[in-house]
Design an enzyme around this catalytic site. Sequence first.
Site, PDB file in Angstrom:
ATOM      1  N   GLY A 260       0.783  -1.238   0.000  1.00  0.00           N
ATOM      2  CA  GLY A 260       0.000   0.000   0.000  1.00  0.00           C
ATOM      3  C   GLY A 260       0.810   1.281   0.000  1.00  0.00           C
ATOM      4  N   SER A 261       2.073   1.234  -0.450  1.00  0.00           N
ATOM      5  CA  SER A 261       2.854   2.478  -0.437  1.00  0.00           C
ATOM      6  C   SER A 261       2.371   3.448  -1.526  1.00  0.00           C
ATOM      7  CB  SER A 261       4.351   2.186  -0.591  1.00  0.00           C
ATOM      8  OG  SER A 261       4.671   1.812  -1.896  1.00  0.00           O
TER       9      SER A 261
ATOM     10  N   LYS B 228     -14.867 -15.710 -11.038  1.00  0.00           N
ATOM     11  CA  LYS B 228     -14.314 -14.348 -11.164  1.00  0.00           C
ATOM     12  C   LYS B 228     -15.429 -13.317 -11.363  1.00  0.00           C
ATOM     13  CE  LYS B 228     -10.784 -11.834 -13.716  1.00  0.00           C
ATOM     14  NZ  LYS B 228      -9.407 -11.943 -14.154  1.00  0.00           N
TER      15      LYS B 228
ATOM     16  N   ASN C  39      -3.610   2.148 -13.694  1.00  0.00           N
ATOM     17  CA  ASN C  39      -2.716   1.188 -13.051  1.00  0.00           C
ATOM     18  C   ASN C  39      -1.302   1.757 -13.053  1.00  0.00           C
ATOM     19  OD1 ASN C  39      -1.797  -1.346 -11.964  1.00  0.00           O
ATOM     20  ND2 ASN C  39      -1.074  -1.905 -14.006  1.00  0.00           N
TER      21      ASN C  39
ATOM     22  N   ARG D 187      -4.148  -8.873  -9.648  1.00  0.00           N
ATOM     23  CA  ARG D 187      -5.007  -9.731 -10.464  1.00  0.00           C
ATOM     24  C   ARG D 187      -5.309  -9.023 -11.773  1.00  0.00           C
ATOM     25  NH1 ARG D 187      -7.682 -13.689  -7.641  1.00  0.00           N
ATOM     26  NH2 ARG D 187      -6.976 -13.560  -5.498  1.00  0.00           N
TER      27      ARG D 187
ATOM     28  N   HIS E   9       2.642   0.307 -13.160  1.00  0.00           N
ATOM     29  CA  HIS E   9       3.408  -0.910 -13.396  1.00  0.00           C
ATOM     30  C   HIS E   9       4.893  -0.587 -13.232  1.00  0.00           C
ATOM     31  CE1 HIS E   9       4.247  -4.884 -14.860  1.00  0.00           C
ATOM     32  NE2 HIS E   9       5.153  -4.373 -15.672  1.00  0.00           N
TER      33      HIS E   9
HETATM   34  C1  GAR Z   1       4.428  -1.500  -6.955  1.00  0.00           C
HETATM   35  O1  GAR Z   1       5.781  -1.588  -7.276  1.00  0.00           O
HETATM   36  C2  GAR Z   1       3.572  -1.574  -8.202  1.00  0.00           C
HETATM   37  O2  GAR Z   1       4.139  -0.940  -9.295  1.00  0.00           O
HETATM   38  C3  GAR Z   1       3.505  -3.058  -8.405  1.00  0.00           C
HETATM   39  O3  GAR Z   1       3.354  -3.600  -7.123  1.00  0.00           O
HETATM   40  C4  GAR Z   1       3.965  -2.744  -6.183  1.00  0.00           C
HETATM   41  C5  GAR Z   1       2.949  -2.397  -5.135  1.00  0.00           C
HETATM   42  O4  GAR Z   1       3.541  -1.682  -4.093  1.00  0.00           O
HETATM   43  N1  GAR Z   1       2.421  -3.421  -9.265  1.00  0.00           N
HETATM   44  C6  GAR Z   1       2.480  -4.396 -10.152  1.00  0.00           C
HETATM   45  O5  GAR Z   1       3.458  -5.093 -10.307  1.00  0.00           O
HETATM   46  C7  GAR Z   1       1.228  -4.593 -10.966  1.00  0.00           C
HETATM   47  N2  GAR Z   1       1.498  -5.383 -12.121  1.00  0.00           N
HETATM   48  P1  GAR Z   1       2.645  -0.940  -3.023  1.00  0.00           P
HETATM   49  O6  GAR Z   1       1.626  -1.967  -2.508  1.00  0.00           O
HETATM   50  O7  GAR Z   1       3.603  -0.530  -1.946  1.00  0.00           O
HETATM   51  O8  GAR Z   1       1.981   0.219  -3.694  1.00  0.00           O
END
Ligand code: GAR
Length: 226
Positions: A20-21, A73, A115, A99, A117
């Site tokens: 959740g950052s 789903k 989103n 997901r 990425h």
């Molecule tokens: C982040 O690095 C985000 O870009 C990645 O998960 C992490 C979540 O961090 N997302 C993916 O890889 C989606 N395909 P967070 O929970 O600290 O925000």
Amino acid sequence: MIQVIKPGKLKLGVLASGRGSNFLAIYEAIKEEKLNAEIKVLISDKKDAPALKKAEERGIDSVLIDPALFENKESFEKRIVTVLKEYEVDLIVLAGYMRLLGKTVLKAYPLRIVNIHPALLPSFTGLDAQRQALEYGVRYSGCTVHIVDEGMDTGPIILQAVVPVYQDDTVESLSERILQEEHKIYWQAIKLLSEGRVYLEGRRIIIMDERKGAVNLNMMKKLKQS
Ligand code: GAR
């Protein structure tokens, strides 16, 4: 060319599976009045996701929707949509939601899902993007904010940030460098959307500056009138 979202304060629904950052970075930008939006609800598919607790601690409603409790789903996603509608969300923010979104949510929120990425798309889609980049041997990687479509990390790109990849990087050190940039560009992309500055032409996003935006809007008005 279509305006993706009309300008105005955005009601956000965050979907998060983990730490959740990114949610926190967006929350802070709102608190510091850098971003004109409100986080209405955080939904997680993982009961032990730290993001749920982070939201609760900040007085933001958090909802666990456990996919294991649904037949398929579609019914799982119907529940997500119901909650988002209850909170009158107008933009879904995927913040580490692990997901692939299905038709049920996509159809309910067309062009209303973003989103982040941790790679420079279209390279290194899917899971473990930072590891993929490191193992491939690229000299630069980064992060991408994009609109979500039915593909895996394939939608129109709003913003990207680049970071160098060093020879002694580990997955952890590279991920951390990318994450710092994620925290800067995610709320900025949402800000552009809330200012009505994001337009879509084919699959390309065009970001208008205020002056050009006004010119283009007038042009469109003229076209409508003619
Ligand atoms: C982040 O690095 C985000 O870009 C990645 O998960 C992490 C979540 O961090 N997302 C993916 O890889 C989606 N395909 P967070 O929970 O600290 O925000």
